[in-house]
Design a protein around this motif. Structure first.
Motif, PDB file in Angstrom:
ATOM      1  N   HIS A  85     -11.416  12.689  -0.355  1.00 48.80           N
ATOM      2  CA  HIS A  85      -9.969  12.539  -0.196  1.00 48.80           C
ATOM      3  C   HIS A  85      -9.364  12.311  -1.576  1.00 48.80           C
ATOM      4  CE1 HIS A  85      -6.145  11.479   1.333  1.00 48.80           C
ATOM      5  NE2 HIS A  85      -6.329  10.203   1.584  1.00 48.80           N
ATOM      6  N   PHE A 136       0.862  -1.180   0.000  1.00 51.46           N
ATOM      7  CA  PHE A 136       0.000   0.000   0.000  1.00 51.46           C
ATOM      8  C   PHE A 136       0.901   1.233   0.000  1.00 51.46           C
ATOM      9  CE2 PHE A 136      -2.763   3.108   2.171  1.00 51.46           C
ATOM     10  CZ  PHE A 136      -3.923   2.954   1.434  1.00 51.46           C
ATOM     11  N   HIS A 146     -11.926   2.204   3.248  1.00 54.72           N
ATOM     12  CA  HIS A 146     -11.273   0.890   3.313  1.00 54.72           C
ATOM     13  C   HIS A 146     -11.910   0.102   4.452  1.00 54.72           C
ATOM     14  CE1 HIS A 146      -7.863   2.400   0.914  1.00 54.72           C
ATOM     15  NE2 HIS A 146      -7.751   3.409   1.750  1.00 54.72           N
TER      16      HIS A 146
END
Ligand code: FEO
Length: 396
Positions: free
Chosen positions: A80, A24, A225
């Motif tokens: 975001h 990530f 998430h």
């Protein structure tokens, strides 16, 4: 294709599980993958809240088109701008060219810089509302959670918070998508690792956001998430509160760097002496083997930190340097510290540990140990002194 799942009447989650990406942000390991959650509200106006990572946008757009069944998207809310959520904006705009993009004054320069998009923009501010017909959305700024432009979107009629990265988690959504459909024990480390690795630097902004959002009635948290929270809302908020106050538990993380085992011997010795004094939560990690992601996560959890390194080319060992610079960067607070070193001819680890201690301002519980090669009697005594002092502080 990923099936859209209706959360409440006319409100859907369209997300994708990513089991292919290893790192990530090209840094943090994803052994259990990650999910990107996007949301759709179908009212008189159709709204999409955040998108998904670019590599998954084909699946995503197919699901969205199926869900909308010929309707067009009127608004895209960009809570975001990090590309794991903004990656499909350009493709979405190609499909729905009349769509208005909703963001704040810090969103739009990023939108221009990343994707060259500068038209059909609607700027919102703290407390702004957006009328969808039978529903209204409200916007709250949440800067630094996790970037400066971050905001959250609240749906008062259903008490739903679209929280962006806040309350997110690593790990794919295997089977269910709601917290009460998932094995939260299996995901526990992925939830805390997501906080400590991604949001952990921003404890103060997290506290500010929690106070602000704490005034809202919330029945569902839809993060970008991880699980959708509906049955464990108080638990996840309490966890964020604890983590962002840097509250820790009794326990010790011993992280060591060792080339040929002498420094590792010291780590094991210290662990043994800690256990002798009743400390049960002892986590010993080799920095050459364990990614900083897991070390940082354990350090967020446990109050005691004991670091040890051999010298390497007159300095500290590279993997320990990586850990120290990560901890300095994140600015983790509220720990007891001790360190130990090992050298063959000249030292090198100790000055860097001292610099680290000065910067972090953690309380040093005992003088350091400094061995040369195989630990001698005095080194054993020094390791014992470190362990006993740490145990005494933790038990006080
Ligand atoms: Fe999930 Fe900060 O992006």
């Amino acid at each position: 294709m990923n099936q859209a799942i209706e959360l409440k009447k006319g409100i859907y989650r369209i997300g994708v599980n990513d089991r292919r990406t290893h790192l990530f942000e090209n840094y943090w390991p994803l052994p259990k993958g990650v999910a990107y959650n996007s949301y759709v509200i179908v009212d008189e106006k159709v709204v999409v809240v955040d998108t998904v990572e670019r590599s998954r946008m084909d699946d995503y757009l197919e699901s969205l088109e199926t869900t909308l069944n010929g309707k067009k998207v009127d608004y895209l809310i960009v809570n975001h701008m990090e590309p794991d959520h903004s990656g499909a904006i350009k493709a979405l705009l190609c499909h729905y060219p009349d769509m208005t993009i909703v963001g704040n004054c810090k969103t739009f320069p990023m939108l221009e810089n990343f994707y060259g998009i500068h038209h059909n923009l609607l700027e919102v501010k703290e407390g702004s509302t957006l009328d969808l017909g039978s529903r209204k959305l409200q916007f709250y700024m949440a800067p630094m959670l996790h970037w400066p432009e971050t905001m959250v979107t609240y749906l008062p009629s259903e008490h739903i918070l679209f929280s962006g990265d806040i309350f997110g988690a690593f790990g794919t959504l295997d089977g269910g998508i709601f917290d009460d459909q998932l094995d939260l024990d299996y995901l526990e480390e992925e939830i805390s690792r997501y906080y400590s690795n991604i949001v952990g630097k921003y404890g103060v902004p997290a506290q500010t956001a929690l106070k602000k959002l704490g005034t809202l009635p919330i029945d569902m948290i839809c993060a970008t998430h991880g699980p959708i929270w509906r049955s464990h809302i108080k638990d996840i908020i309490a966890k964020y509160d604890k983590w962002s106050r840097y509250e820790t538990e009794e326990g010790v993380v011993i992280a060591f760097s060792s080339m040929y085992g002498h420094t590792e011997n010291m780590a094991d010795m210290i662990g043994h002496f800690l256990a002798e004094k009743g400390i049960r939560k002892i986590r010993i990690h080799d920095t050459s083997k364990t990614h900083p992601s897991y070390l940082i996560n354990d350090i967020f959890r446990y109050k005691g930190v004991i670091l040890g390194s051999c010298s390497y080319n007159g300095g500290i060992f590279p993997t320990m340097e990586t850990l120290l610079s990560e901890l300095e960067h994140i600015g983790v607070k509220n720990h007891y510290l001790a360190f130990f070193a090992n050298k063959t001819w000249s030292g090198g680890a100790l000055p860097r540990f001292t610099q680290f201690a000065d910067k972090m301002k953690w309380e040093i519980v005992a003088p350091h140990a400094d061995a040369s090669g195989h630990p001698k009697n005095q080194d054993v005594e020094d390791c014992k002194a470190i362990a006993y002092a740490m145990a005494e502080k933790l038990k006080a």
